[in-house]
Design a protein around this motif. Sequence first.
Motif, mmCIF file in Angstrom:
data_model
loop_
_atom_site.group_PDB
_atom_site.id
_atom_site.type_symbol
_atom_site.label_atom_id
_atom_site.label_comp_id
_atom_site.label_asym_id
_atom_site.label_seq_id
_atom_site.Cartn_x
_atom_site.Cartn_y
_atom_site.Cartn_z
ATOM 1 N N THR A 95 0.858 -1.183 0.000
ATOM 2 C CA THR A 95 0.000 0.000 0.000
ATOM 3 C C THR A 95 0.891 1.230 0.000
ATOM 4 O OG1 THR A 95 -0.092 0.016 2.421
ATOM 5 C CG2 THR A 95 -1.822 -1.198 1.284
ATOM 6 N N TRP A 96 0.371 2.358 -0.448
ATOM 7 C CA TRP A 96 1.210 3.554 -0.532
ATOM 8 C C TRP A 96 0.353 4.809 -0.514
ATOM 9 C CZ3 TRP A 96 0.159 0.031 -4.230
ATOM 10 C CH2 TRP A 96 -0.486 0.466 -5.386
ATOM 11 N N SER A 97 0.927 5.861 0.037
ATOM 12 C CA SER A 97 0.270 7.164 0.049
ATOM 13 C C SER A 97 1.197 8.255 -0.488
ATOM 14 C CB SER A 97 -0.193 7.522 1.462
ATOM 15 O OG SER A 97 0.864 7.383 2.384
ATOM 16 N N LEU A 98 2.459 7.918 -0.753
ATOM 17 C CA LEU A 98 3.415 8.802 -1.424
ATOM 18 C C LEU A 98 4.023 8.046 -2.596
ATOM 19 C CD1 LEU A 98 5.422 10.225 1.652
ATOM 20 C CD2 LEU A 98 3.315 11.130 0.651
ATOM 21 N N ARG A 99 4.325 8.767 -3.678
ATOM 22 C CA ARG A 99 4.943 8.097 -4.823
ATOM 23 C C ARG A 99 5.858 9.052 -5.565
ATOM 24 N NH1 ARG A 99 -0.498 7.605 -8.699
ATOM 25 N NH2 ARG A 99 -0.469 9.760 -9.487
ATOM 26 N N LEU A 100 6.873 8.474 -6.199
ATOM 27 C CA LEU A 100 7.846 9.229 -6.998
ATOM 28 C C LEU A 100 7.987 8.529 -8.340
ATOM 29 C CD1 LEU A 100 10.030 11.443 -7.313
ATOM 30 C CD2 LEU A 100 11.667 9.815 -6.300
ATOM 31 N N ASN A 101 7.601 9.219 -9.420
ATOM 32 C CA ASN A 101 7.635 8.676 -10.768
ATOM 33 C C ASN A 101 8.924 9.117 -11.454
ATOM 34 O OD1 ASN A 101 7.301 7.994 -13.451
ATOM 35 N ND2 ASN A 101 5.251 8.857 -13.645
ATOM 36 N N LYS A 102 9.828 8.146 -11.722
ATOM 37 C CA LYS A 102 11.086 8.445 -12.406
ATOM 38 C C LYS A 102 11.191 7.688 -13.732
ATOM 39 C CE LYS A 102 14.816 8.903 -9.831
ATOM 40 N NZ LYS A 102 15.007 10.381 -9.793
ATOM 41 N N LEU A 103 10.040 7.431 -14.349
ATOM 42 C CA LEU A 103 10.029 6.693 -15.611
ATOM 43 C C LEU A 103 10.730 7.443 -16.732
ATOM 44 C CD1 LEU A 103 6.367 5.315 -15.513
ATOM 45 C CD2 LEU A 103 8.471 3.980 -15.313
ATOM 46 N N SER A 104 10.795 8.755 -16.626
ATOM 47 C CA SER A 104 11.461 9.552 -17.670
ATOM 48 C C SER A 104 12.981 9.575 -17.506
ATOM 49 C CB SER A 104 10.918 10.983 -17.654
ATOM 50 O OG SER A 104 11.185 11.606 -16.401
ATOM 51 N N SER A 105 13.484 9.034 -16.436
ATOM 52 C CA SER A 105 14.927 9.047 -16.185
ATOM 53 C C SER A 105 15.665 8.148 -17.170
ATOM 54 C CB SER A 105 15.214 8.594 -14.750
ATOM 55 O OG SER A 105 16.600 8.396 -14.554
ATOM 56 N N SER A 106 16.836 8.607 -17.598
ATOM 57 C CA SER A 106 17.659 7.826 -18.533
ATOM 58 C C SER A 106 18.672 6.953 -17.802
ATOM 59 C CB SER A 106 18.397 8.772 -19.493
ATOM 60 O OG SER A 106 19.231 9.680 -18.770
ATOM 61 N N ALA A 107 18.715 7.032 -16.480
ATOM 62 C CA ALA A 107 19.652 6.221 -15.710
ATOM 63 C C ALA A 107 19.255 4.755 -15.771
ATOM 64 C CB ALA A 107 19.702 6.694 -14.264
ATOM 65 N N ASP A 108 20.239 3.868 -15.640
ATOM 66 C CA ASP A 108 19.945 2.442 -15.668
ATOM 67 C C ASP A 108 19.119 2.050 -14.450
ATOM 68 O OD1 ASP A 108 19.965 -0.189 -16.514
ATOM 69 O OD2 ASP A 108 21.840 -0.661 -15.491
ATOM 70 N N ASN A 109 19.571 2.445 -13.266
ATOM 71 C CA ASN A 109 18.834 2.214 -12.026
ATOM 72 C C ASN A 109 18.617 3.547 -11.314
ATOM 73 O OD1 ASN A 109 18.886 -0.677 -12.301
ATOM 74 N ND2 ASN A 109 21.021 -0.628 -11.645
ATOM 75 N N ASP A 110 17.467 3.721 -10.696
ATOM 76 C CA ASP A 110 17.143 4.986 -10.034
ATOM 77 C C ASP A 110 16.910 4.780 -8.544
ATOM 78 O OD1 ASP A 110 16.692 7.412 -11.976
ATOM 79 O OD2 ASP A 110 15.932 5.650 -13.034
ATOM 80 N N CYS A 111 17.323 5.783 -7.762
ATOM 81 C CA CYS A 111 17.154 5.783 -6.311
ATOM 82 C C CYS A 111 16.248 6.939 -5.900
ATOM 83 C CB CYS A 111 18.514 5.897 -5.623
ATOM 84 S SG CYS A 111 19.581 4.444 -5.892
ATOM 85 N N PRO A 112 15.684 6.901 -4.696
ATOM 86 C CA PRO A 112 14.681 7.907 -4.306
ATOM 87 C C PRO A 112 15.253 9.150 -3.651
ATOM 88 C CG PRO A 112 14.799 6.215 -2.641
ATOM 89 C CD PRO A 112 15.793 5.812 -3.709
ATOM 90 N N PHE A 113 16.580 9.321 -3.645
ATOM 91 C CA PHE A 113 17.178 10.395 -2.859
ATOM 92 C C PHE A 113 17.359 11.706 -3.621
ATOM 93 C CE2 PHE A 113 19.213 6.413 -1.116
ATOM 94 C CZ PHE A 113 18.242 6.245 -0.148
ATOM 95 N N ASP A 114 17.250 11.667 -4.947
ATOM 96 C CA ASP A 114 17.347 12.904 -5.727
ATOM 97 C C ASP A 114 16.401 12.798 -6.917
ATOM 98 O OD1 ASP A 114 19.172 11.998 -8.248
ATOM 99 O OD2 ASP A 114 19.873 11.023 -6.417
ATOM 100 N N TRP A 115 15.870 13.932 -7.344
ATOM 101 C CA TRP A 115 14.901 13.927 -8.420
ATOM 102 C C TRP A 115 14.893 15.282 -9.108
ATOM 103 C CZ3 TRP A 115 13.865 13.096 -3.283
ATOM 104 C CH2 TRP A 115 13.329 14.167 -2.555
ATOM 105 N N LYS A 116 14.413 15.288 -10.354
ATOM 106 C CA LYS A 116 14.290 16.513 -11.127
ATOM 107 C C LYS A 116 12.977 17.216 -10.776
ATOM 108 C CE LYS A 116 16.788 14.377 -14.979
ATOM 109 N NZ LYS A 116 16.691 13.955 -16.396
ATOM 110 N N VAL A 117 12.822 18.429 -11.290
ATOM 111 C CA VAL A 117 11.617 19.208 -10.989
ATOM 112 C C VAL A 117 10.364 18.466 -11.451
ATOM 113 C CG1 VAL A 117 10.394 21.353 -11.463
ATOM 114 C CG2 VAL A 117 12.878 21.378 -11.116
ATOM 115 N N GLU A 118 10.437 17.853 -12.630
ATOM 116 C CA GLU A 118 9.262 17.151 -13.149
ATOM 117 C C GLU A 118 9.045 15.802 -12.460
ATOM 118 O OE1 GLU A 118 12.748 16.285 -15.967
ATOM 119 O OE2 GLU A 118 11.942 17.968 -14.810
#
Length: 404
Positions: A353-376
């Motif tokens: 279950t979740w109530s917060l989410r971070l969408n990084k599908l647009s990222s070009s990195a091979d693997n993504d972590c939740p500690f940094d993100w772009k404005v979008e």
Amino acid sequence: PTQLSFSNLSFPPPQYRWPGGLGQWTAAGCGKERKKVELFRTFCFVLVQILEQDQFMMAAFAYGLVFWILLSEVKSWNDLTGVVPDEFSEFDGEDNLEQSVWAPYPPLEGQCPDLNRKYKDAMVVLKNLEDGMLGDMCEDPSCTKIIVTSNGLSAVKQPTRFGLFFLHGWNQHDSQGVKYPSYFRPAAEQYVFYMHELGAWDYWHSYDRWIIGPTHNKAMGGIMIKPYDPEKVCPWQIKWFRTHRWYHDVNIPNLWNPIGNPWKIDDTIFIECYKEERWPEFDCECTNFNVTSEGRVKEYHPDRLGEYTKLTDMYKEGYLAPVYAKVSPGPPSYLYSHHPKGKVWLVGSTTSTWSLRLNKLSSSADNDCPFDWKVEEEWEYLQSKKGEKEVWLRDTDLDIECLD
């Protein structure tokens, strides 16, 4: 042999039943369960005799009996993870699944050496039977694990349906007479299985599709795949060029259907045979961190804020991305990603279950972590929910600080 299925077998058969069952395989039960372990040793001897006769029917029965024992006994090791059921959040996005399942947790090292040895011996036998079963269906005994992934909206709307799945068994329909392998992912208690159904509209027709859902062999789930060639019995052999893929979303009424059609197309859904070099388990190089916010998350979901630490051995649950649990006082909370490349991160009171989410599908990195993100790619919080309709808003003040 082509007609054999678990549906017409009784587990365990009378000649293998013991009073009281095998008991719980826990470290605390070493002494009082010694007699039951001896009974299991007798079973192993009988199993070896069966396999030496090279009888397919009996080998298939032995596989089912091994799995039945593990299903009923080893599931007690789930308590070692410390995962707490959801009793606090009212805003998490899905109902918490309560199905009791088997997860391949090993016993604690250094405790109950006899039990450890019996467990490892049983795993060897089970692995050999898995290879034989899969090789008989797919001519490829090596693909006992599969990856289900997506780079589309299904990864955001149905995130628990993706990740690393383990061979579960097979599905066979009487009207078809063909076996299809089934897979299971302990992390979110989801199955990948094939369904063949005959139905009558104005004419008789068959409906064939792969389903990802919480109940094996039941047409209920969040992902549906209609293969171009149903004769391909293994999901990683699907011809994706003309295969249709859908995910379940919100009903949108239309002229032909006033109730609406909730199924949306996502042609980025794929199933692959798991290869470690292509889909490695990855780390985010931060074991401890603090989640803070002076924005609306603090108002709507304060229990999601606090200090978190990394959990271990989550690969066995079907995760390739790291999983974190809240350690500061308050209700339980987890930060995790079911996506094998970490493209969608979630925070909730359970890992389903979740109530917060971070969408990084647009990222070009091979693997993504939740500690940094772009404005979008700002974090979103669930502001309200009514039926299937949800309102997600951004919180630009949310911050994650590594404490290592």
